[in-house]
Enzyme design. Structure first.
Site, short mmCIF file in Angstrom:
data_model
loop_
_atom_site.label_atom_id
_atom_site.label_comp_id
_atom_site.label_asym_id
_atom_site.label_seq_id
_atom_site.Cartn_x
_atom_site.Cartn_y
_atom_site.Cartn_z
N ASP A 46 4.37 67.72 17.73
CA ASP A 46 4.31 69.14 17.72
C ASP A 46 4.80 69.56 19.23
OD1 ASP A 46 3.68 71.63 17.13
OD2 ASP A 46 1.62 71.45 17.33
N ASN A 49 6.09 73.55 6.19
CA ASN A 49 7.29 74.01 6.96
C ASN A 49 8.37 74.63 6.29
OD1 ASN A 49 7.39 70.97 9.10
ND2 ASN A 49 6.38 72.66 9.32
#
Ligand code: FPP
Length: 252
Positions: free
Chosen positions: A26, A74
Site C-alpha cells: 500500500d 480495485n
C-alpha cells in the site's frame, strides 16, 4: 493446504524464517503525492520495490511470498489508473518472468480469472505454466482477488457437492472448505505485512489469516526494501504464536 516440502534446517542460534509472508503493498499513491509526481510513477516505483522484495525474500529463506497486486475492489478506480496497473502487470510478467524462472521461482496466481481480458488471462496462465515445476521460492500473485468472493465460491462448490449427493452436509468442516480455496495447496501465511500505515486486511486472505501475525509499517510501498522485510521478520520472531493453545509458562 499442505505443509511446505523443503523447510530448510536453521543454523544453530538462527531463527527459522516464516515459511509464508504475505504483503499488502500500500501507499504507491501517497509516495507519489509526497513528491509531486503522478500516481502512475508511484505504481512504477512500486513494481521496482516488488522486484527487489521478491529477491530479498528468497535470500532471507522465505519459501512463499504472496503479494496483493490488484484487489477485486480495485476496479472502482479511475479507468486510466486501471490501465496503468494492467500495463505494469503485463510489463512485469514480460520483463521478469524469464528471470523468475531462471531463479527457480514458481509463480501462482490467486483470484478470479473468468472475467479478465484475454491478454491478461493468457499472460497469467503463461507465468504459471512456465514455472509450475520449479521447486525454489513460490511467488503467489493475488490478482483480481477478494477473500469474501473466494470463500463464497468455495461454499458454492460445497453446496453443489451436497446437492449432487457427493458430500453429506454434516461432513462439511474447515478442511473441506479450505480444499476449495484458491490457496488449497499453499500453506497459510505466518506473517502478513501492510505498508503505508493502514491497519486493516481489505478483503485479503481472510480465511488463511486465522493465525497469522500482523506487522504494519508506516513505510510507503515504493520505499519498502530488504532491510524493511528483515525488520518485519525480526518483529515476527518476537511474537509468541500459540495457535489457540497456552504458552510454555502457563503449561508448566
Ligand atoms: C497500493 O497503492 C498499491 C496497489 C493498488 C497495488 C500494488 C501495485 C503495484 C505494486 C504495482 C503493480 C504491480 C503489479 C505486479 C500489478 P495505492 O494506489 O493504494 O496507494 P495510496 O493508498 O497511497 O493511494
Amino acid at each position: 493446504m499442505s505443509m511446505p516440502d523443503a523447510a530448510q534446517k536453521p543454523e544453530a542460534g538462527v531463527a527459522t524464517p516464516p515459511v509464508h509472508v504475505a504483503i499488502i503493498m500500500d501507499g504507491n499513491g501517497r509516495w507519489a503525492a509526497a513528491r509531486g509526481l503522478p500516481r502512475r510513477e508511484g505504481h512504477r516505483r512500486g513494481v521496482e520495490a516488488l522486484r527487489n522484495v521478491v529477491k530479498a525474500a528468497g535470500e532471507l529463506g522465505v519459501r512463499y511470498l504472496t503479494i496483493y497486486s490488484f484487489s477485486a475492489e480495485n476496479w472502482s478506480r479511475p479507468a486510466d489508473e486501471i490501465e496503468d496497473l494492467m500495463g505494469l502487470l503485463k510489463r512485469f510478467v514480460r520483463n521478469d518472468l524469464a528471470d523468475l524462472h531462471k531463479n527457480d521461482v514458481r509463480v501462482r496466481i490467486i483470484g478470479e480469472r473468468a472475467n479478465l481480458k484475454p491478454d491478461i488471462h493468457a499472460l497469467l496462465s503463461e507465468a504459471e505454466e512456465l514455472t509450475k515445476n520449479n521447486s525454489g521460492q513460490t511467488l503467489v500473485v493475488a490478482f483480481n482477488y477478494g477473500a469474501q468472493q473466494e470463500i463464497a465460491q468455495a461454499a458454492k462448490k460445497l453446496a453443489e457437492e451436497v446437492a449432487s449427493g457427493k458430500l453429506a452436509a454434516a461432513e462439511i468442516d474447515a478442511a473441506k472448505l479450505a480444499a476449495h480455496l484458491h490457496t488449497k495447496d499453499i500453506p497459510d501465511p505466518d506473517l502478513i505485512i501492510r505498508t503505508s500505515g493502514e491497519q486493516r486486511l481489505s478483503n485479503f486472505l481472510l480465511w488463511q489469516a486465522a493465525y497469522a501475525e500482523f506487522v504494519f509499517v508506516p513505510t510507503h510501498w515504493p520505499d519498502f526494501d530488504k532491510a524493511a522485510l528483515q525488520a518485519a521478520i525480526d518483529e515476527f520472531h518476537k511474537r509468541e504464536r500459540r495457535f489457540g493453545g497456552l504458552d510454555a509458562k502457563a503449561r508448566a
